[in-house]
Design a protein around this motif. Structure first.
Motif, mmCIF file in Angstrom:
data_model
loop_
_atom_site.group_PDB
_atom_site.id
_atom_site.type_symbol
_atom_site.label_atom_id
_atom_site.label_comp_id
_atom_site.label_asym_id
_atom_site.label_seq_id
_atom_site.Cartn_x
_atom_site.Cartn_y
_atom_site.Cartn_z
ATOM 1 N N TRP A 127 -30.261 32.030 11.709
ATOM 2 C CA TRP A 127 -29.902 31.050 10.684
ATOM 3 C C TRP A 127 -30.199 31.591 9.287
ATOM 4 C CZ3 TRP A 127 -32.820 26.344 13.279
ATOM 5 C CH2 TRP A 127 -32.083 25.912 14.397
ATOM 6 N N ARG A 128 -31.354 32.222 9.165
ATOM 7 C CA ARG A 128 -31.744 32.729 7.854
ATOM 8 C C ARG A 128 -30.800 33.850 7.402
ATOM 9 N NH1 ARG A 128 -36.643 33.555 9.039
ATOM 10 N NH2 ARG A 128 -37.506 31.630 8.202
ATOM 11 N N ALA A 129 -30.460 34.756 8.316
ATOM 12 C CA ALA A 129 -29.611 35.897 7.975
ATOM 13 C C ALA A 129 -28.200 35.467 7.601
ATOM 14 C CB ALA A 129 -29.571 36.879 9.139
ATOM 15 N N THR A 130 -27.715 34.395 8.224
ATOM 16 C CA THR A 130 -26.349 33.932 7.966
ATOM 17 C C THR A 130 -26.307 32.777 6.969
ATOM 18 O OG1 THR A 130 -26.460 32.446 9.887
ATOM 19 C CG2 THR A 130 -25.563 34.659 10.252
ATOM 20 N N ARG A 131 -27.468 32.411 6.445
ATOM 21 C CA ARG A 131 -27.578 31.293 5.500
ATOM 22 C C ARG A 131 -27.003 30.001 6.095
ATOM 23 N NH1 ARG A 131 -29.267 32.923 0.595
ATOM 24 N NH2 ARG A 131 -29.156 35.168 0.112
ATOM 25 N N TYR A 132 -27.288 29.803 7.346
ATOM 26 C CA TYR A 132 -26.783 28.634 8.059
ATOM 27 C C TYR A 132 -27.791 27.504 7.980
ATOM 28 C CZ TYR A 132 -25.147 25.707 11.940
ATOM 29 O OH TYR A 132 -24.701 24.661 12.720
ATOM 30 N N GLN A 133 -27.313 26.326 7.634
ATOM 31 C CA GLN A 133 -28.157 25.134 7.630
ATOM 32 C C GLN A 133 -27.919 24.377 8.928
ATOM 33 O OE1 GLN A 133 -30.648 23.674 5.557
ATOM 34 N NE2 GLN A 133 -30.736 22.470 7.438
ATOM 35 N N PRO A 134 -28.879 24.380 9.845
ATOM 36 C CA PRO A 134 -28.656 23.700 11.126
ATOM 37 C C PRO A 134 -28.544 22.188 10.953
ATOM 38 C CG PRO A 134 -30.953 24.343 10.908
ATOM 39 C CD PRO A 134 -30.220 24.976 9.755
ATOM 40 N N GLN A 135 -27.746 21.586 11.829
ATOM 41 C CA GLN A 135 -27.725 20.141 11.896
ATOM 42 C C GLN A 135 -29.071 19.657 12.444
ATOM 43 O OE1 GLN A 135 -24.034 18.416 13.567
ATOM 44 N NE2 GLN A 135 -23.263 20.519 13.650
ATOM 45 N N VAL A 136 -29.337 18.388 12.267
ATOM 46 C CA VAL A 136 -30.635 17.847 12.682
ATOM 47 C C VAL A 136 -30.864 18.064 14.171
ATOM 48 C CG1 VAL A 136 -32.028 15.766 12.889
ATOM 49 C CG2 VAL A 136 -30.772 16.205 10.771
ATOM 50 N N TRP A 137 -29.855 17.816 14.990
ATOM 51 C CA TRP A 137 -30.044 17.998 16.431
ATOM 52 C C TRP A 137 -30.333 19.453 16.776
ATOM 53 C CZ3 TRP A 137 -27.411 21.307 19.538
ATOM 54 C CH2 TRP A 137 -26.151 21.775 19.108
ATOM 55 N N GLU A 138 -29.674 20.391 16.048
ATOM 56 C CA GLU A 138 -29.922 21.818 16.295
ATOM 57 C C GLU A 138 -31.341 22.190 15.899
ATOM 58 O OE1 GLU A 138 -26.177 24.538 15.513
ATOM 59 O OE2 GLU A 138 -26.398 23.064 13.903
ATOM 60 N N TYR A 139 -31.752 21.662 14.748
ATOM 61 C CA TYR A 139 -33.105 21.968 14.299
ATOM 62 C C TYR A 139 -34.143 21.443 15.280
ATOM 63 C CZ TYR A 139 -37.432 22.179 11.864
ATOM 64 O OH TYR A 139 -38.755 22.452 11.581
ATOM 65 N N LEU A 140 -33.956 20.199 15.750
ATOM 66 C CA LEU A 140 -34.918 19.616 16.686
ATOM 67 C C LEU A 140 -34.939 20.380 18.015
ATOM 68 C CD1 LEU A 140 -34.328 15.827 16.002
ATOM 69 C CD2 LEU A 140 -36.356 17.168 15.395
ATOM 70 N N MET A 141 -33.786 20.844 18.454
ATOM 71 C CA MET A 141 -33.731 21.650 19.671
ATOM 72 C C MET A 141 -34.564 22.921 19.497
ATOM 73 S SD MET A 141 -30.418 23.465 21.450
ATOM 74 C CE MET A 141 -30.262 24.618 20.057
#
Length: 316
Positions: free
Chosen positions: A152-166
Motif C-alpha cells: 500500500w505504501r509503495a503504490t500510495r494506495y489508501q485502503p478501504q475501511v474493510w481492507e484496513y480492518l482485515m
C-alpha cells in the motif's frame, strides 16, 4: 518498582544486541517493560515478564528497521524479502547443513533478526512446543500483514475501511496474547486454542486493542509523511469526515468489538474448561492493561489527539 526494573533490563538487552544503536531513547520512551507489567497481572516474576517484553520490543524494532524508519535501514523494495527471512529465523530453516550455515552467516549481523532470535529463544524456554508454535504462527501472519501494508505504501494506495480492518486483524496484538497461559503457569490445550469460536473471540479482542493503538497513535502519525496507516485515517478518507469525527467513529468501533468479545466469552463459558475461562479472563486483563499503558505512555501522550476520543474507549 516492577515496571521500572523491567524497562531497565530491556534497555540492557537491546543495547547488548545493537537494537537502536545510538537511539536508545526510543527504547526508553516505548516502556515495553511497563506494558508487560500491566498486561500480565497473573505474575510479578521479573524473569517471566521479561519474555513478552523482549518479544514486544523485538517486533516493534523489526517494524522500525524494515518498514518505517529509513534512518534504521528500512528499504521499501526489500521489505518482502526481509520479512520472509525474519519468518525463517523463528525456527530452523530446514536447509541442508552447508546452506543452513550460509543462512546463519548472512543473517548474523542484522540487529532486527538478532532481537527476534533472542526473544524467540527466551520464549522457547518458558513454553511448550504447542504454545511456542501458536505464537510463531501469529507472528508469521503479522509479517504477511506488514508486507501488505508495504505494498500500500509503495503504490500510495489508501485502503478501504474493510481492507484496513482485515489487515489490522493480522497486524495486531494477537502474538502478545498467545503467551497469556504460559505467563499464568497453566496450559490452554492446543485443540481449544484451535477451536473456531475461541479464535474468533481472541481475534476480536486483539483487533479492538489494535484499534485503541490506532487512536492513541493518530496524533503522531498525522505528523508523518511516510504514509502511515491507521483506522481514523481510513475512515476519514472513506466518509469523508473530520479527523475528530473519525476518531469518535474509531472509538465506537473499538467499543462495539469489546462488547462482542464479552458476548463471545459468555457463550464460551458453557463450552470450555477452566483453562479456557482463565485464558479469556487473561485476554480481558491484557486489553485493560494495554489501554492503561496507552493512556500514559510518553510516546502517545506527547502527541495527544486532544483527549476526547481516547477517553471514550471502554474495557467493558
Amino acid at each position: 518498582m516492577l515496571a521500572g526494573r523491567l524497562d531497565e533490563r530491556l534497555l540492557e538487552w537491546a543495547d547488548g544486541i545493537g537494537l537502536y544503536d545510538g537511539r536508545m531513547e526510543r527504547v526508553r520512551d516505548a516502556g515495553f517493560g511497563r506494558l508487560a507489567a500491566l498486561c500480565y497481572p497473573a505474575t510479578d516474576d521479573e524473569d517471566l515478564l521479561m519474555v513478552p517484553a523482549r518479544c514486544a520490543l523485538a517486533i516493534w524494532a523489526l517494524d522500525d528497521h524494515y518498514c518505517d524508519a529509513p534512518d534504521l535501514g528500512a528499504v521499501p523494495s526489500l521489505l518482502g524479502s526481509r520479512l520472509a527471512t525474519a519468518s525463517a529465523t523463528l525456527g530452523r530453516a530446514h536447509l541442508p547443513d552447508r546452506h543452513e550455515a550460509a543462512f546463519d552467516a548472512a543473517t548474523r549481523d542484522d540487529p532486527a533478526l538478532k532481537g527476534l532470535r533472542s526473544a524467540a529463544g527466551h520464549l522457547r524456554r518458558i513454553t511448550t512446543a504447542a504454545q511456542f508454535d501458536r505464537t510463531r504462527h501469529t507472528l508469521r501472519t503479522l509479517f504477511a500483514a506488514l508486507a501488505q501494508e508495504g505494498t500500500w505504501r509503495a503504490t500510495r494506495y489508501q485502503p478501504q475501511v474493510w481492507e484496513y480492518l482485515m489487515n489490522r486483524q493480522a497486524n495486531s496484538f494477537l502474538p502478545c496474547m498467545t503467551v497469556i497461559d504460559a505467563l499464568g503457569g497453566y496450559r490452554l490445550p492446543a485443540d481449544v486454542w484451535a477451536h473456531p469460536d475461541v479464535h474468533d473471540a481472541v481475534g476480536t479482542a486483539a483487533l479492538a486493542a489494535s484499534i485503541a493503538n490506532d487512536i492513541y497513535s493518530a496524533g503522531t502519525e498525522s505528523r508523518s509523511s511516510d504514509g502511515d496507516f491507521n483506522l481514523p485515517r481510513a475512515i476519514a478518507a472513506e466518509q469523508p469526515c473530520t479527523p475528530q469525527e473519525a476518531l469518535r467513529l474509531s472509538a465506537e468501533l473499538h467499543n462495539e468489538l469489546m462488547h462482542r468479545f464479552r458476548r463471545q466469552c459468555d457463550e464460551l463459558a458453557h463450552q470450555g474448561g477452566r483453562e479456557l475461562h482463565r485464558f479469556l479472563d487473561g485476554v480481558l486483563d491484557w486489553c485493560a492493561g494495554s489501554l492503561a499503558w496507552h493512556r500514559t505512555a510518553p510516546r502517545y501522550h506527547r502527541h495527544a489527539t486532544d483527549g476526547h476520543a481516547p477517553h471514550t474507549l471502554e474495557r467493558t
